[in-house]
Design a protein around this motif. Structure first.
Motif, PDB file in Angstrom:
ATOM      1  N   UNK A 120      27.023  28.485  21.914  1.00 39.44           N
ATOM      2  CA  UNK A 120      25.777  27.787  22.201  1.00 39.44           C
ATOM      3  C   UNK A 120      25.306  28.283  23.566  1.00 39.44           C
ATOM      4  N   UNK A 121      24.235  29.038  23.588  1.00 35.93           N
ATOM      5  CA  UNK A 121      23.741  29.615  24.845  1.00 35.93           C
ATOM      6  C   UNK A 121      22.987  28.581  25.676  1.00 35.93           C
ATOM      7  N   UNK A 122      22.162  27.770  25.022  1.00 34.78           N
ATOM      8  CA  UNK A 122      21.369  26.775  25.748  1.00 34.78           C
ATOM      9  C   UNK A 122      20.853  25.724  24.781  1.00 34.78           C
ATOM     10  N   UNK A 123      20.544  24.562  25.330  1.00 37.24           N
ATOM     11  CA  UNK A 123      19.907  23.486  24.562  1.00 37.24           C
ATOM     12  C   UNK A 123      18.730  22.988  25.382  1.00 37.24           C
ATOM     13  N   UNK A 154      17.999  28.383  16.944  1.00 36.32           N
ATOM     14  CA  UNK A 154      17.318  29.649  17.173  1.00 36.32           C
ATOM     15  C   UNK A 154      18.339  30.687  17.610  1.00 36.32           C
ATOM     16  N   UNK A 155      18.028  31.944  17.373  1.00 36.60           N
ATOM     17  CA  UNK A 155      18.885  33.018  17.877  1.00 36.60           C
ATOM     18  C   UNK A 155      18.522  33.308  19.320  1.00 36.60           C
ATOM     19  N   UNK A 156      19.520  33.347  20.187  1.00 35.26           N
ATOM     20  CA  UNK A 156      19.317  33.717  21.583  1.00 35.26           C
ATOM     21  C   UNK A 156      19.559  35.217  21.666  1.00 35.26           C
ATOM     22  N   UNK A 157      18.542  35.956  21.981  1.00 30.49           N
ATOM     23  CA  UNK A 157      18.642  37.411  21.982  1.00 30.49           C
ATOM     24  C   UNK A 157      18.840  37.970  23.385  1.00 30.49           C
ATOM     25  N   UNK A 158      19.236  37.129  24.328  1.00 25.53           N
ATOM     26  CA  UNK A 158      19.449  37.567  25.706  1.00 25.53           C
ATOM     27  C   UNK A 158      20.543  38.619  25.783  1.00 25.53           C
ATOM     28  N   UNK A 159      21.645  38.401  25.048  1.00 27.08           N
ATOM     29  CA  UNK A 159      22.762  39.339  25.078  1.00 27.08           C
ATOM     30  C   UNK A 159      22.337  40.703  24.539  1.00 27.08           C
ATOM     31  N   UNK A 160      21.589  40.712  23.437  1.00 31.48           N
ATOM     32  CA  UNK A 160      21.078  41.972  22.888  1.00 31.48           C
ATOM     33  C   UNK A 160      20.181  42.671  23.910  1.00 31.48           C
ATOM     34  N   UNK A 161      19.350  41.896  24.587  1.00 31.70           N
ATOM     35  CA  UNK A 161      18.443  42.438  25.601  1.00 31.70           C
ATOM     36  C   UNK A 161      19.239  43.084  26.738  1.00 31.70           C
ATOM     37  N   UNK A 162      20.308  42.415  27.163  1.00 28.24           N
ATOM     38  CA  UNK A 162      21.142  42.948  28.246  1.00 28.24           C
ATOM     39  C   UNK A 162      21.756  44.281  27.825  1.00 28.24           C
TER      40      UNK A 162
END
Length: 132
Positions: free
Chosen positions: A37-40, A96-104
């Motif tokens: 869970x990246x964020x809520x 939702x999908x958190x795409x921050x890791x993909x972006x990094x």
């Protein structure tokens, strides 16, 4: 609009509880990958929670999101049992999908490529100086 202190507190509580629920349900490690869970993010009325999931090395992320949504009732019931005494109503969950890791990872690849290109350009200019 910025989140209030209460929104942040409830979001953090739900994030912690959902992380534990996911671990108990076996969602945290699946198919050789991991889900966290990246964020809520809570709405101002605390009735809706947007839950951002980070999926690492999971090939079919949309399919996995669908599997999680299929078990929404079970997840919400477990969450209600845990936070029922702190909240009047259990918020509606939306994943939702958190795409921050993909972006990094994409940014790191771009920086590597720029560095390689830069070193190639410098190497070529040194060769040109030697030949003059």
């Amino acid at each position: 609009m910025q989140e209030t202190k209460r929104q942040k507190q409830i979001g953090q509580l739900i994030q912690e509880e959902l992380s534990d629920i996911f671990q108990r349900m076996g969602f945290n490690v699946l198919e050789g990958g991991m889900i966290s869970i990246a964020a809520v993010k809570m709405t101002p009325d605390l009735l809706e929670a947007k839950v951002y999931l980070s999926m690492f090395q999971i090939k079919d992320q949309d399919g996995m999101l669908g599997r999680i949504n299929e078990r929404m009732g079970e997840i919400k019931k477990a969450l209600g049992q845990r936070v029922g005494k702190q909240l009047r109503r259990v918020p509606e969950l939306t994943f939702f999908l958190d795409e921050t890791l993909d972006y990094v990872f994409k940014m790191e690849e771009l920086f590597k490529k720029i560095k390689e290109d830069d070193s190639n350009i410098k190497g070529n200019s040194d060769i040109n100086k030697d030949t003059k």
